[in-house]
Design an enzyme around this catalytic site. Sequence first.
Site, PDB file in Angstrom:
ATOM      1  N   GLU A 114       0.819  -1.221   0.000  1.00  0.00           N
ATOM      2  CA  GLU A 114       0.000   0.000   0.000  1.00  0.00           C
ATOM      3  C   GLU A 114       0.847   1.263   0.000  1.00  0.00           C
ATOM      4  O   GLU A 114       0.432   2.287  -0.542  1.00  0.00           O
ATOM      5  CB  GLU A 114      -0.939  -0.005   1.210  1.00  0.00           C
ATOM      6  CG  GLU A 114      -1.970   1.104   1.174  1.00  0.00           C
ATOM      7  CD  GLU A 114      -3.175   0.828   2.047  1.00  0.00           C
ATOM      8  OE1 GLU A 114      -3.777   1.797   2.512  1.00  0.00           O
ATOM      9  OE2 GLU A 114      -3.526  -0.356   2.257  1.00  0.00           O
ATOM     10  N   ASP A 147      -2.869  -3.120   3.161  1.00  0.00           N
ATOM     11  CA  ASP A 147      -3.309  -3.270   4.547  1.00  0.00           C
ATOM     12  C   ASP A 147      -4.381  -4.350   4.682  1.00  0.00           C
ATOM     13  O   ASP A 147      -5.261  -4.480   3.816  1.00  0.00           O
ATOM     14  CB  ASP A 147      -3.858  -1.945   5.083  1.00  0.00           C
ATOM     15  CG  ASP A 147      -2.753  -0.921   5.287  1.00  0.00           C
ATOM     16  OD1 ASP A 147      -1.575  -1.286   5.161  1.00  0.00           O
ATOM     17  OD2 ASP A 147      -3.075   0.261   5.552  1.00  0.00           O
ATOM     18  N   TYR A 153       3.847   3.232  12.050  1.00  0.00           N
ATOM     19  CA  TYR A 153       2.761   3.717  11.179  1.00  0.00           C
ATOM     20  C   TYR A 153       1.707   4.495  11.978  1.00  0.00           C
ATOM     21  O   TYR A 153       1.184   4.001  12.977  1.00  0.00           O
ATOM     22  CB  TYR A 153       2.112   2.512  10.489  1.00  0.00           C
ATOM     23  CG  TYR A 153       1.052   2.869   9.492  1.00  0.00           C
ATOM     24  CD1 TYR A 153       1.368   3.561   8.330  1.00  0.00           C
ATOM     25  CD2 TYR A 153      -0.280   2.518   9.710  1.00  0.00           C
ATOM     26  CE1 TYR A 153       0.393   3.888   7.404  1.00  0.00           C
ATOM     27  CE2 TYR A 153      -1.263   2.829   8.795  1.00  0.00           C
ATOM     28  CZ  TYR A 153      -0.923   3.515   7.644  1.00  0.00           C
ATOM     29  OH  TYR A 153      -1.902   3.835   6.735  1.00  0.00           O
TER      30      TYR A 153
END
Length: 747
Positions: free
Chosen positions: A8, A104, A326
């Site tokens: 992603e 994801d 993240y």
Amino acid sequence: MKSLVIAEKPSVARDIARVLKCGRQINGAIEGGAYIVTWGLGHLVELADPEAYDPKYKEWKMEDLPMMPEPFKLEVIRQTTKQYQAVKAQIHRKDVGEIIIATDAGREGELVARLILKKAGSQKPLKRLWISSVTDKAIREGFANLKDGRDYENLYDAAMCRAEADWLVGINATRALTCKYNAQLSCGRVQTPTLAMIAKREEEIRRFVPQPYYGIQAKCASPALTLTWQDGETKSFRSFDRARMEQMLKALQGTAAGNGAAGGAGAAGRTGVVAEIKRTPKKTQAPLLYDLTELQRDANKRFNYSAKETLNIMQRLYENHKVLTYPRTDSRYLSADIVPTLKERLKACGVGPYKLAAGRLVARPLPEKLFFVDNSKVSDHHAIIPTEQFVQLDHMTVDERRIYDLVVRRFLAVLYPPYEYEQTNLTVKAGGERFVAHGNIVRSQGWKAAYEDGYDGDEEEDQEVKGQRLPDLKTGDVLNRLTFVLTEGKTKPPAHFNEATLLSAMENPAAYMESGDKEMARTLGETGGLGTVATRADIIEKLFSSFLLEKRGKDILLTSKAKQLLELVPEDLKKPELTADWEMKLSKIFKGALKRAVFMSDIRSYSRELIGQIKSGGGQFRHDNLTNTKCPVCGKKMLLVKGKNSEMLVCQDRECGHRETISRTSNARCPVCHKKMELKGKGDGQVFVCKCGYKEKLKAFQERRKKEGAGVTKRDVAKYLNQQSKETEEPLNDALARMLAGIKLDQ
């Protein structure tokens, strides 16, 4: 044949490429012997705008509504065209035999990859990497247990249904409202309920009638002690019956003409007896690790950062500095596979102000059971924590240091033992009434040692019985010469929303559901409420940029435009129940209990009904912020609107769209009161204006700043540092070397 892996984001792609031993950089991808790893930038492809179906949709006309594309078209997002072309080239390579979706592990992640593949026209076999973290171990295990891509068709269907439903409802309703009332009005299933929640809070504040309440305090001079009256039956510390409290005060003072005035001291001499001393050992764990929403809330409370500002700072710490994990996560837990990396992370962040706290943890073994580790509570990504990357604090801006500090101290705190204290509750009987006092004795600082200035995150601001240092007393002790005073206060209205509390309401909107449906409330709780951790900041920013919200200090308020919009928009769009209903049906699609075609048929019918309601609706939209200033483009009168940090003049004609800023809050500080000043006017006539009354022309301000030594820009500083860096790499006798280089020894 090789396998093409689609991640992603570039950062995840690099991690996967390293584990798969792919090292050769090619255009938009990294290639190895058996794998090619490429990436998106989030979404590369989206549903096409209306004009892609018919040129007539370029003009907004009521007679063209509702627009019902069948099938939906896709288009490449203009800003990501280059990367899309790179991914497409890899997809169609003849030596690529299969595609592994490594986006994801969730509904939106599935959509990112599937839209790219559909737009590129890929028919190659699919496999799915389904992992909840991107550690080397998780990636290796994930690739050893790849799933068949066909197992995720239902997830893809649910994702497409969500995207198409938002298009049909949001775009059609926005165009219908705008055409009907000739004003730039937008709505959607997330932003409109958000406005409705703020409207409900404002209505509660408007209707609130403060009520006076009363209490009694008893003070003892020796030993020093303050006691608070408590009702023996209700256990409340206040009463709304003034006459009762005045009568009680007279009795306690033991005088016929007791003083009933608020704050008035009575006669001294009444005694009290210690009836009970209750000591309870207590332990509290550190607050859980940060997810994005919690971090945005804390940053707003402490530093007044907007949700968008916090996300942008986090993104830099993640992508540029690589020191935090993240950011767009909705989990406050870690998965078990992260635990072996904790010591390495402690060593990496144990610098500067964290050296002592981190060093203690590195030197001792980790507890066997960690309360913040739970695989079942980690979906796409684990909580935000430091990475194993070495940290250089001096390379960070002030804002980056602040956010990094929040995350690191929370990370250190959860690894420390619980905070331990002894809670003492003292009860005194005087004149037949009950009085109490509270005090805590700290036994072990525990996790609070991670906070140099003390932790104040969850402490009550308005405790009716304040904690105090209690004297050494025992049951039966007599307190002499107690002095009694009547205390008075007023009930407070609910507070206006600020960004921190609005984020909380969007995350948990069940309190604003009128239906009271428990299943819907549970669904909203499980799916993260209104919006997602990744979109809430943008939704709030959009509401400000659309002039539907404005700020007064930290408080967020509706504009006149927003209030009128809520009067004109159909009722359904104002309720969180719409999102809950959709999510319940999307969950059924994912589980295979509902067909995609059935859901989309219902959405199309609902969209037609919605547009019908808007077309037949009454009411009108009135610009109550019209000025006498004429638009320099079309000549119509302009509207005065307040943005988040500025005031603007905007043309009332939505097709013209001209706008100009007339004042904005700057970062320049007033030399008198040191508050931020507003910059007003245009061109050479711009003037700094402060609330304290100070004014200064922009030109005079710039000259003053130069004299004070502030004429150096960030670019100048960077240039100087680069020059210094180059000079340190050159030999010390550089001048001599240049001179010797000019000598020709062969002559």
